[in-house]
Design a protein around this motif. Structure first.
Motif, PDB file in Angstrom:
ATOM      1  N   GLU A   2       0.827  -1.216   0.000  1.00  0.00           N
ATOM      2  CA  GLU A   2       0.000   0.000   0.000  1.00  0.00           C
ATOM      3  C   GLU A   2       0.857   1.260   0.000  1.00  0.00           C
ATOM      4  N   VAL A   3       1.928   1.265   0.770  1.00  0.00           N
ATOM      5  CA  VAL A   3       2.813   2.432   0.803  1.00  0.00           C
ATOM      6  C   VAL A   3       3.504   2.596  -0.555  1.00  0.00           C
ATOM      7  N   ILE A   4       3.963   1.501  -1.125  1.00  0.00           N
ATOM      8  CA  ILE A   4       4.576   1.559  -2.453  1.00  0.00           C
ATOM      9  C   ILE A   4       3.560   2.074  -3.466  1.00  0.00           C
ATOM     10  N   THR A   5       2.321   1.619  -3.364  1.00  0.00           N
ATOM     11  CA  THR A   5       1.268   2.076  -4.268  1.00  0.00           C
ATOM     12  C   THR A   5       1.097   3.588  -4.192  1.00  0.00           C
ATOM     13  N   LEU A   6       1.087   4.131  -2.994  1.00  0.00           N
ATOM     14  CA  LEU A   6       0.935   5.582  -2.847  1.00  0.00           C
ATOM     15  C   LEU A   6       2.102   6.335  -3.469  1.00  0.00           C
ATOM     16  N   ILE A   7       3.301   5.842  -3.278  1.00  0.00           N
ATOM     17  CA  ILE A   7       4.475   6.498  -3.843  1.00  0.00           C
ATOM     18  C   ILE A   7       4.422   6.458  -5.373  1.00  0.00           C
ATOM     19  N   VAL A   8       4.128   5.279  -5.921  1.00  0.00           N
ATOM     20  CA  VAL A   8       4.042   5.135  -7.379  1.00  0.00           C
ATOM     21  C   VAL A   8       2.905   5.993  -7.920  1.00  0.00           C
ATOM     22  N   PHE A   9       1.752   5.950  -7.256  1.00  0.00           N
ATOM     23  CA  PHE A   9       0.606   6.728  -7.726  1.00  0.00           C
ATOM     24  C   PHE A   9       0.886   8.228  -7.695  1.00  0.00           C
ATOM     25  N   ALA A  10       1.533   8.699  -6.643  1.00  0.00           N
ATOM     26  CA  ALA A  10       1.845  10.126  -6.553  1.00  0.00           C
ATOM     27  C   ALA A  10       2.702  10.556  -7.747  1.00  0.00           C
ATOM     28  N   GLY A  11       3.727   9.776  -8.053  1.00  0.00           N
ATOM     29  CA  GLY A  11       4.562  10.084  -9.212  1.00  0.00           C
ATOM     30  C   GLY A  11       3.788  10.015 -10.513  1.00  0.00           C
ATOM     31  N   PHE A  12       2.968   8.995 -10.669  1.00  0.00           N
ATOM     32  CA  PHE A  12       2.163   8.816 -11.874  1.00  0.00           C
ATOM     33  C   PHE A  12       1.193   9.978 -12.049  1.00  0.00           C
ATOM     34  N   SER A  13       0.555  10.356 -10.969  1.00  0.00           N
ATOM     35  CA  SER A  13      -0.422  11.442 -11.015  1.00  0.00           C
ATOM     36  C   SER A  13       0.204  12.737 -11.510  1.00  0.00           C
ATOM     37  N   VAL A  14       1.383  13.037 -11.005  1.00  0.00           N
ATOM     38  CA  VAL A  14       2.062  14.288 -11.377  1.00  0.00           C
ATOM     39  C   VAL A  14       2.688  14.187 -12.771  1.00  0.00           C
ATOM     40  N   ILE A  15       3.397  13.098 -13.044  1.00  0.00           N
ATOM     41  CA  ILE A  15       4.167  12.986 -14.288  1.00  0.00           C
ATOM     42  C   ILE A  15       3.287  12.631 -15.488  1.00  0.00           C
ATOM     43  N   VAL A  16       2.423  11.631 -15.335  1.00  0.00           N
ATOM     44  CA  VAL A  16       1.639  11.142 -16.471  1.00  0.00           C
ATOM     45  C   VAL A  16       0.323  11.900 -16.616  1.00  0.00           C
ATOM     46  N   LEU A  17      -0.419  12.020 -15.536  1.00  0.00           N
ATOM     47  CA  LEU A  17      -1.729  12.670 -15.606  1.00  0.00           C
ATOM     48  C   LEU A  17      -1.653  14.187 -15.499  1.00  0.00           C
ATOM     49  N   LYS A  18      -0.490  14.699 -15.126  1.00  0.00           N
ATOM     50  CA  LYS A  18      -0.278  16.144 -14.972  1.00  0.00           C
ATOM     51  C   LYS A  18      -1.238  16.762 -13.959  1.00  0.00           C
ATOM     52  N   GLU A  19      -1.533  16.005 -12.908  1.00  0.00           N
ATOM     53  CA  GLU A  19      -2.394  16.487 -11.831  1.00  0.00           C
ATOM     54  C   GLU A  19      -1.521  16.814 -10.621  1.00  0.00           C
TER      55      GLU A  19
END
Length: 117
Positions: A77-94
């Protein structure tokens, strides 16, 4: 194949990190392709998720030799949050706001409680 104690402890962390990258793309990557029909998006997501399972299942199998199931799940779950945070900013530009980061920090504090013992 016999793994060293170091590998048994840390290989699951690396495998879970890699699996979470695949799963994040499976769950959220389609948001960049909103005009693609939903059934196609579901099929592609399943295909991506296959690779996630090919990494997550061995991670948990190997990791359970040293980590409890609750620790493995918390780690994931912690890894998921870290990966998601990066994905959200880098890929989704959110952007992530202070409320997102504060919430993630509270989840991390809960995770730390799991490993204290």
């Amino acid at each position: 194949m016999t793994l060293s104690p170091f590998a048994i402890k840390w290989l699951p962390v690396l495998l879970l990190a890699a699996s979470n990258i695949f799963m994040t793309f499976a769950w959220y990557g389609h948001l960049k392709f909103k005009s693609t029909p939903l059934l196609i998006v579901i099929g592609v997501s399943w295909g991506i998720a296959f690779f996630e399972y090919c990494l997550a299942v061995p991670a948990n199998r190997i990791g359970h030799a040293v980590w409890s199931a609750a620790e493995l799940k918390t780690m994931q779950e912690v890894i998921t949050l870290i990966v998601f945070a990066g994905f959200s900013v880098i890929v989704l530009k959110e952007p992530l706001g202070w409320n997102h980061l504060g919430g993630f920090a509270l989840i991390a504090a809960g995770a730390a409680l799991i490993f204290r013992g």
